[in-house]
Design an enzyme around this catalytic site. Sequence first.
Site, short mmCIF file in Angstrom:
data_model
loop_
_atom_site.label_atom_id
_atom_site.label_comp_id
_atom_site.label_asym_id
_atom_site.label_seq_id
_atom_site.Cartn_x
_atom_site.Cartn_y
_atom_site.Cartn_z
CG ASP A 97 10.31 84.01 32.39
OD1 ASP A 97 10.58 82.90 32.91
OD2 ASP A 97 9.35 84.17 31.62
CD GLU A 131 11.21 81.80 26.22
OE1 GLU A 131 10.94 81.94 27.41
OE2 GLU A 131 10.96 80.77 25.58
CD GLU A 166 7.48 83.30 36.42
OE1 GLU A 166 6.61 84.07 36.88
OE2 GLU A 166 7.58 82.11 36.79
CG HIS A 210 3.13 75.20 36.36
ND1 HIS A 210 2.77 75.30 35.05
CD2 HIS A 210 4.30 75.86 36.47
CE1 HIS A 210 3.69 75.97 34.38
NE2 HIS A 210 4.64 76.33 35.22
NE ARG A 251 6.10 81.61 42.50
CZ ARG A 251 6.73 81.16 43.57
NH1 ARG A 251 6.36 81.53 44.77
NH2 ARG A 251 7.74 80.33 43.44
CG HIS A 284 4.59 72.12 38.65
ND1 HIS A 284 5.23 72.50 39.79
CD2 HIS A 284 5.35 72.55 37.62
CE1 HIS A 284 6.34 73.15 39.47
NE2 HIS A 284 6.44 73.19 38.16
N1 UDP Z 1 6.58 69.41 30.34
C1 UDP Z 1 7.06 68.11 30.51
N2 UDP Z 1 6.40 67.26 31.35
C2 UDP Z 1 5.30 67.64 32.05
C3 UDP Z 1 4.82 68.97 31.89
C4 UDP Z 1 5.49 69.83 31.03
O1 UDP Z 1 8.06 67.72 29.88
O2 UDP Z 1 4.76 66.83 32.81
C5 UDP Z 1 7.30 70.30 29.42
C6 UDP Z 1 6.45 70.97 28.37
O3 UDP Z 1 6.33 70.20 27.21
C7 UDP Z 1 7.22 72.26 28.12
C8 UDP Z 1 7.80 72.57 29.46
O4 UDP Z 1 7.82 71.36 30.20
O5 UDP Z 1 8.31 72.06 27.23
C9 UDP Z 1 6.92 73.58 30.12
O6 UDP Z 1 7.27 73.71 31.40
P1 UDP Z 1 6.36 74.42 32.46
O7 UDP Z 1 4.94 74.22 32.11
O8 UDP Z 1 6.86 73.94 33.77
O9 UDP Z 1 6.81 75.94 32.37
P2 UDP Z 1 6.53 77.17 31.43
O10 UDP Z 1 6.53 76.76 30.01
O11 UDP Z 1 5.23 77.76 31.84
O12 UDP Z 1 7.65 78.10 31.73
#
Ligand code: UDP
Length: 385
Positions: A97, A119, A133, A209, A211, A242
Amino acid sequence: MGKKVMSIFGTRPAAIKMAPLLLGMERREGLESVCCVTGQHREILDPVLRLFHIQPQFDLNVMEPGQSLSVLTSRVLAGLEPALERAKPDFILVHGDTASTLAGALAGFYHQIPVGHVEAGLRTGNRYAPFPEEVNRTLVSHIASVHFCPTAVNRGNLRREGVEQDVYVTGNTVIDAIQSIVEKDIPFTDPCLQGLNYDSRKVLLVTCHRRENYGAPMERIFSALRALAERYPEVELVYPMHPAPAVRRPAERLLGGHPRIHLLEPLDVQEMYRLLRRCYMVLSDSGGLQEEAPSLGKPVLVLREDTERPEAVEAGTVKLAGTQGERILSLASELIESPPAYSRMAKAVNPYGDGQACGRILDGVEFYLGLRDRPPGQFSPSSSL
Ligand code: UDP
């Protein structure tokens, strides 16, 4: 030469979730994999690509500090033009997204190349949460030709919007990713993580993190986290931050300078999964962590007002804690103090996958492209776990 499938993505979570699919594609004779990264999350994307040994054929490198969503999206769209003209793919895969997802799908449509959406079908029903998203993924559902939904709930969302053809329930590829790289008892590389005692302390993994949490909600969350650390001397909070300045500034101001709150740089995925294995529980607004943590038996408190992952709430693997300090504190306290409450969440069945999502998606791509007679099998949590 097989049919050419170009995967387009640009963020860390998309890379983690697409990587096992790209690796699987290399083993399919009828398919030729071409990878195009947009570089939307430059410094946190590259370590994921390195870990999975993925060398993109195209890198649009669109990351600029502080650029608006309009500029980012239009740069991805324009950057894809020459890549599509050169590669001439038969099929495009986009994930999730993000701005890269929307621009990738639109670029495919403009070139009349069929798009598969990995997804697909997640919805909160609130167009501003998550922002942008929710609208990105809704638009992509109406551009894509094939839809790979993690769960039956996602398929139901698409059905309500009139999207019924070529929709498959596959499970989420993040479970494939975690199963392929989670390792037992490999020491941490980060000295802070190495130094924590995971048996005598309760190590809480925090990420925040999104928005829509910027500003007041994030400040309430951080204040509640600090209060939690102060209330329980056995708690250690680990927060890999982040890189966005809108996250770092309040995090450093409200959480910094406490001996049991550890503000770290982003962790690479392996280190993240090590921490996920060893931590006590997770407090997070991340989507991916809500899907991953239950695979390792860790309860998740979701720091958001809305969720597009109701299956997890239903299954009992996560609780929606919101962004109000009192509720976050009371739910976290319950999990810290009550072993039965903790084990109810830790033992609930993960509704997101069985580690076979990539195989189903590739079967679906082959079926669409006429390389196979039968549609893919469908994921169902009750039959597979
Ligand atoms: N993640 C990572 N290192 C970090 C923080 C998150 O590898 O320091 C991984 C986490 O395990 C997951 C993904 O990044 O697989 C999640 O990403 P994020 O939180 O940025 O985005 P969202 O899942 O909300 O789209």
